[in-house]
Design a protein around this motif. Sequence first.
Motif: not given
Length: 154
Positions: A119-121, A124-131
Amino acid sequence: MTAAARSAGDPGLTLLLWELHQTARVAARHVDRAVEAAGISTPEFGVLACVNDEPGITRADIARQLHLRPQALTATVDKLQQRGLIDGTASGRGRPSRLTVTDAGRDALDGVWPAIVALNAPGNLGMTEQEALALATRLARLRRLLTEREADPL
């Protein structure tokens, strides 16, 4: 339903806390579904996670971490103890109960953890790791600021 942020007709006005409040409601529904599929409630997950992360934590410390009144936490802790998911020992009359997770409690956490991680990946949230890291860092800073201001509201 509109995805646009509310602005009371003023496109230059950003109501960040309102947007955050509305987003938190939607996010909470996702978290609720994920933990309930594993057979625990969201409050139970919060308590189990706190106790797992800090064995020996007190009810008062959990309440502070979860931003709850200690009285609101009592029913959840009692239920977890009755289900054998946490143990609590008091060192004497009037002393705080030190809580620990049982093997059954760890099993419950292990059952929900993959869903929480997915859920927090960031993808899956439409973001990069950095974002995702930048947003989480900013939100934590905002939560600390707002918590400090609770004693002295605007």
